[in-house]
Motif scaffolding. Structure first.
Motif, mmCIF file in Angstrom:
data_model
loop_
_atom_site.group_PDB
_atom_site.id
_atom_site.type_symbol
_atom_site.label_atom_id
_atom_site.label_comp_id
_atom_site.label_asym_id
_atom_site.label_seq_id
_atom_site.Cartn_x
_atom_site.Cartn_y
_atom_site.Cartn_z
ATOM 1 N N LEU A 6 0.800 -1.216 0.000
ATOM 2 C CA LEU A 6 0.000 0.000 0.000
ATOM 3 C C LEU A 6 0.838 1.273 0.000
ATOM 4 C CD1 LEU A 6 -2.953 -0.887 2.412
ATOM 5 C CD2 LEU A 6 -3.112 -0.373 -0.027
ATOM 6 N N CYS A 7 1.826 1.345 0.883
ATOM 7 C CA CYS A 7 2.579 2.603 1.019
ATOM 8 C C CYS A 7 4.010 2.512 0.500
ATOM 9 C CB CYS A 7 2.584 3.058 2.478
ATOM 10 S SG CYS A 7 3.573 2.008 3.573
ATOM 11 N N GLN A 8 4.436 1.305 0.117
ATOM 12 C CA GLN A 8 5.776 1.067 -0.425
ATOM 13 C C GLN A 8 6.909 1.284 0.584
ATOM 14 O OE1 GLN A 8 3.424 2.752 -2.792
ATOM 15 N NE2 GLN A 8 3.133 0.558 -3.074
ATOM 16 N N GLY A 26 2.363 -14.426 3.942
ATOM 17 C CA GLY A 26 0.931 -14.390 4.197
ATOM 18 C C GLY A 26 0.371 -13.024 3.864
ATOM 19 N N ALA A 27 -0.946 -12.940 3.768
ATOM 20 C CA ALA A 27 -1.593 -11.686 3.360
ATOM 21 C C ALA A 27 -1.191 -10.525 4.265
ATOM 22 C CB ALA A 27 -3.105 -11.867 3.372
ATOM 23 N N GLN A 28 -1.283 -10.713 5.581
ATOM 24 C CA GLN A 28 -0.978 -9.631 6.511
ATOM 25 C C GLN A 28 0.495 -9.226 6.453
ATOM 26 O OE1 GLN A 28 -3.379 -8.122 8.772
ATOM 27 N NE2 GLN A 28 -4.754 -9.100 7.331
ATOM 28 N N GLU A 29 1.355 -10.165 6.085
ATOM 29 C CA GLU A 29 2.790 -9.891 6.062
ATOM 30 C C GLU A 29 3.222 -9.060 4.863
ATOM 31 O OE1 GLU A 29 4.178 -13.866 6.116
ATOM 32 O OE2 GLU A 29 4.239 -14.009 8.300
ATOM 33 N N GLN A 30 2.298 -8.784 3.950
ATOM 34 C CA GLN A 30 2.624 -7.994 2.774
ATOM 35 C C GLN A 30 2.259 -6.516 2.949
ATOM 36 O OE1 GLN A 30 1.741 -10.026 -1.070
ATOM 37 N NE2 GLN A 30 0.931 -11.664 0.211
ATOM 38 N N PHE A 31 1.811 -6.176 4.155
ATOM 39 C CA PHE A 31 1.400 -4.804 4.458
ATOM 40 C C PHE A 31 1.997 -4.391 5.793
ATOM 41 C CE2 PHE A 31 -1.740 -6.890 1.866
ATOM 42 C CZ PHE A 31 -1.995 -5.971 0.862
ATOM 43 N N CYS A 32 2.359 -3.133 5.911
ATOM 44 C CA CYS A 32 2.940 -2.666 7.165
ATOM 45 C C CYS A 32 1.851 -2.430 8.207
ATOM 46 C CB CYS A 32 3.750 -1.388 6.936
ATOM 47 S SG CYS A 32 2.768 0.078 6.549
ATOM 48 N N GLN A 33 2.232 -2.435 9.464
ATOM 49 C CA GLN A 33 1.278 -2.254 10.550
ATOM 50 C C GLN A 33 0.652 -0.864 10.528
ATOM 51 O OE1 GLN A 33 0.017 -4.513 12.802
ATOM 52 N NE2 GLN A 33 1.055 -5.873 11.336
ATOM 53 N N ILE A 96 -7.493 1.628 -10.194
ATOM 54 C CA ILE A 96 -6.211 1.502 -10.893
ATOM 55 C C ILE A 96 -5.999 0.070 -11.355
ATOM 56 C CG2 ILE A 96 -3.700 1.710 -10.634
ATOM 57 C CD1 ILE A 96 -4.176 4.044 -8.746
ATOM 58 N N GLY A 97 -6.595 -0.880 -10.611
ATOM 59 C CA GLY A 97 -6.519 -2.280 -11.019
ATOM 60 C C GLY A 97 -5.294 -3.006 -10.492
ATOM 61 N N ASP A 98 -4.872 -2.670 -9.263
ATOM 62 C CA ASP A 98 -3.721 -3.348 -8.647
ATOM 63 C C ASP A 98 -4.198 -4.669 -8.039
ATOM 64 O OD1 ASP A 98 -1.464 -4.174 -7.319
ATOM 65 O OD2 ASP A 98 -1.001 -2.230 -6.461
ATOM 66 N N TYR A 99 -4.106 -5.712 -8.825
ATOM 67 C CA TYR A 99 -4.669 -7.008 -8.437
ATOM 68 C C TYR A 99 -3.952 -7.625 -7.236
ATOM 69 C CZ TYR A 99 -6.864 -11.591 -9.218
ATOM 70 O OH TYR A 99 -7.589 -12.751 -9.089
ATOM 71 N N ARG A 100 -2.737 -7.203 -6.960
ATOM 72 C CA ARG A 100 -2.002 -7.738 -5.819
ATOM 73 C C ARG A 100 -2.736 -7.471 -4.504
ATOM 74 N NH1 ARG A 100 3.411 -4.592 -5.942
ATOM 75 N NH2 ARG A 100 1.844 -2.935 -6.164
ATOM 76 N N LEU A 101 -3.496 -6.385 -4.443
ATOM 77 C CA LEU A 101 -4.130 -5.969 -3.202
ATOM 78 C C LEU A 101 -5.298 -6.861 -2.791
ATOM 79 C CD1 LEU A 101 -4.116 -2.090 -3.613
ATOM 80 C CD2 LEU A 101 -2.407 -3.555 -2.548
ATOM 81 N N ARG A 102 -5.700 -7.763 -3.679
ATOM 82 C CA ARG A 102 -6.824 -8.648 -3.367
ATOM 83 C C ARG A 102 -6.562 -9.488 -2.116
ATOM 84 N NH1 ARG A 102 -3.417 -11.214 -6.514
ATOM 85 N NH2 ARG A 102 -3.231 -13.493 -6.484
ATOM 86 N N VAL A 103 -5.271 -9.781 -1.871
ATOM 87 C CA VAL A 103 -4.945 -10.723 -0.797
ATOM 88 C C VAL A 103 -5.294 -10.181 0.583
ATOM 89 C CG1 VAL A 103 -3.093 -11.773 -2.139
ATOM 90 C CG2 VAL A 103 -2.553 -9.875 -0.590
ATOM 91 N N LEU A 104 -5.370 -8.864 0.726
ATOM 92 C CA LEU A 104 -5.557 -8.276 2.043
ATOM 93 C C LEU A 104 -6.870 -8.699 2.686
ATOM 94 C CD1 LEU A 104 -4.640 -6.524 4.333
ATOM 95 C CD2 LEU A 104 -5.412 -4.507 3.068
ATOM 96 N N PHE A 105 -7.966 -8.699 1.927
ATOM 97 C CA PHE A 105 -9.281 -8.987 2.505
ATOM 98 C C PHE A 105 -9.901 -10.288 2.001
ATOM 99 C CE2 PHE A 105 -8.963 -4.271 2.573
ATOM 100 C CZ PHE A 105 -8.882 -4.132 3.951
ATOM 101 N N HIS A 144 -15.098 -11.005 -7.249
ATOM 102 C CA HIS A 144 -15.041 -12.462 -7.405
ATOM 103 C C HIS A 144 -14.065 -13.120 -6.444
ATOM 104 C CE1 HIS A 144 -16.956 -12.835 -11.672
ATOM 105 N NE2 HIS A 144 -17.813 -12.475 -10.743
ATOM 106 N N VAL A 145 -12.927 -12.485 -6.209
ATOM 107 C CA VAL A 145 -11.907 -13.096 -5.352
ATOM 108 C C VAL A 145 -12.383 -13.233 -3.913
ATOM 109 C CG1 VAL A 145 -10.752 -10.942 -4.712
ATOM 110 C CG2 VAL A 145 -9.434 -13.069 -4.827
ATOM 111 N N PHE A 146 -13.370 -12.432 -3.509
ATOM 112 C CA PHE A 146 -13.883 -12.482 -2.142
ATOM 113 C C PHE A 146 -14.853 -13.642 -1.927
ATOM 114 C CE2 PHE A 146 -13.500 -7.577 -2.136
ATOM 115 C CZ PHE A 146 -12.147 -7.662 -1.829
ATOM 116 N N ILE A 147 -15.342 -14.242 -2.998
ATOM 117 C CA ILE A 147 -16.392 -15.256 -2.899
ATOM 118 C C ILE A 147 -15.778 -16.645 -2.841
ATOM 119 C CG2 ILE A 147 -18.422 -16.232 -4.025
ATOM 120 C CD1 ILE A 147 -18.897 -13.489 -5.290
#
Length: 232
Positions: A6-8, A26-33, A96-105, A144-147
């Motif tokens: 998210l913030c780089q 893991g999903a949470q490990e790809q984002f800072c606290q 913007i279509g940043d598909y990587r962000l799907r993993v968060l939720f 779709h990824v949420f289902i």
């Protein structure tokens, strides 16, 4: 060094054995606290009609208005408040279509959808359709990824003609005045009768899009329609 999606900013969390061996995070490990803490989970009393966090469990004014219009409430449930952090997330993921962000939720939404399916005895899950133009531009349906993968997943609705379901640029008044944008795909109407349906979308704002979809499904004989969104 890995960066927050998210913030780089550089991620400083300790690497797990799995990450060291496989490179998998893991999903949470790809984002800072710092970024994660800006998302506000919905807790405590909510409006039973739309899932908005509130001081009590009474219907909010918006849902009372839907009832006054003759709508049966869809009893939306959401995981997070649509605050500025969620808006920024949606701008990156959805527009913007940043598909990587799907993993968060992804994991959280699938878990809650399965729970809702059991609680409401859901036998069909569907998502709000997006236009073919939007799908071509973005490259994916953001919901779709949420289902969860389920034999009950079906997409009976489509966006009619050249109608665009792009509510983000509209004012609240414009959204509420949007005409019915959905129609049934050929041969789908008979498959709706008697079904208990869960509609899934990313954000509940005015509820107009969800109630349009719900109205079509009920017109085809759905026994009940509920909804689930990531944010409210």
């Amino acid at each position: 060094m890995e960066q927050c999606l998210l913030c780089q900013q550089s991620l400083t969390s300790e690497l797990t054995l799995l990450t060291l061996l496989t490179g998998y995070r893991g999903a949470q490990e790809q984002f800072c606290q710092t970024c994660l803490q800006k998302f506000q989970a919905i807790t405590g009393p909510i409006c039973p009609g739309c899932g908005r966090m509130s001081g009590d469990a009474r219907l909010c004014q918006d849902c009372q208005t839907w009832q006054d219009k003759g709508e049966t409430l869809i009893e939306n449930r959401a995981l997070y408040v649509y605050n500025q952090q969620m808006k920024d997330y949606m701008a990156r993921y959805k527009f913007i279509g940043d598909y990587r962000l799907r993993v968060l939720f992804k994991g959280g939404m699938r878990k809650q959808i399965r729970r809702r399916m059991r609680a409401e005895k859901i036998d069909m899950v569907t998502s709000i359709p997006i236009s073919s133009q939007r799908l071509q531009t973005r490259g994916f349906n953001q919901v779709h990824v949420f289902i969860p993968i389920s034999k009950g997943f079906l997409e009976p609705l489509t966006v009619s003609g050249n109608h665009k379901v792009d509510q983000s640029s509209k004012t609240r008044v414009d959204r509420l005045q949007t005409t019915q944008p959905f129609e049934f795909k050929e041969g789908m109407e008979p498959r709706i009768r008697g079904r208990r349906i869960l509609l899934v979308d990313d954000v509940y704002t005015t509820g107009r899009t969800l109630y349009h979809a719900s109205g079509q499904l009920k017109s085809a004989g759905a026994a009940a329609v509920f909804s689930m969104t990531l944010a409210r």
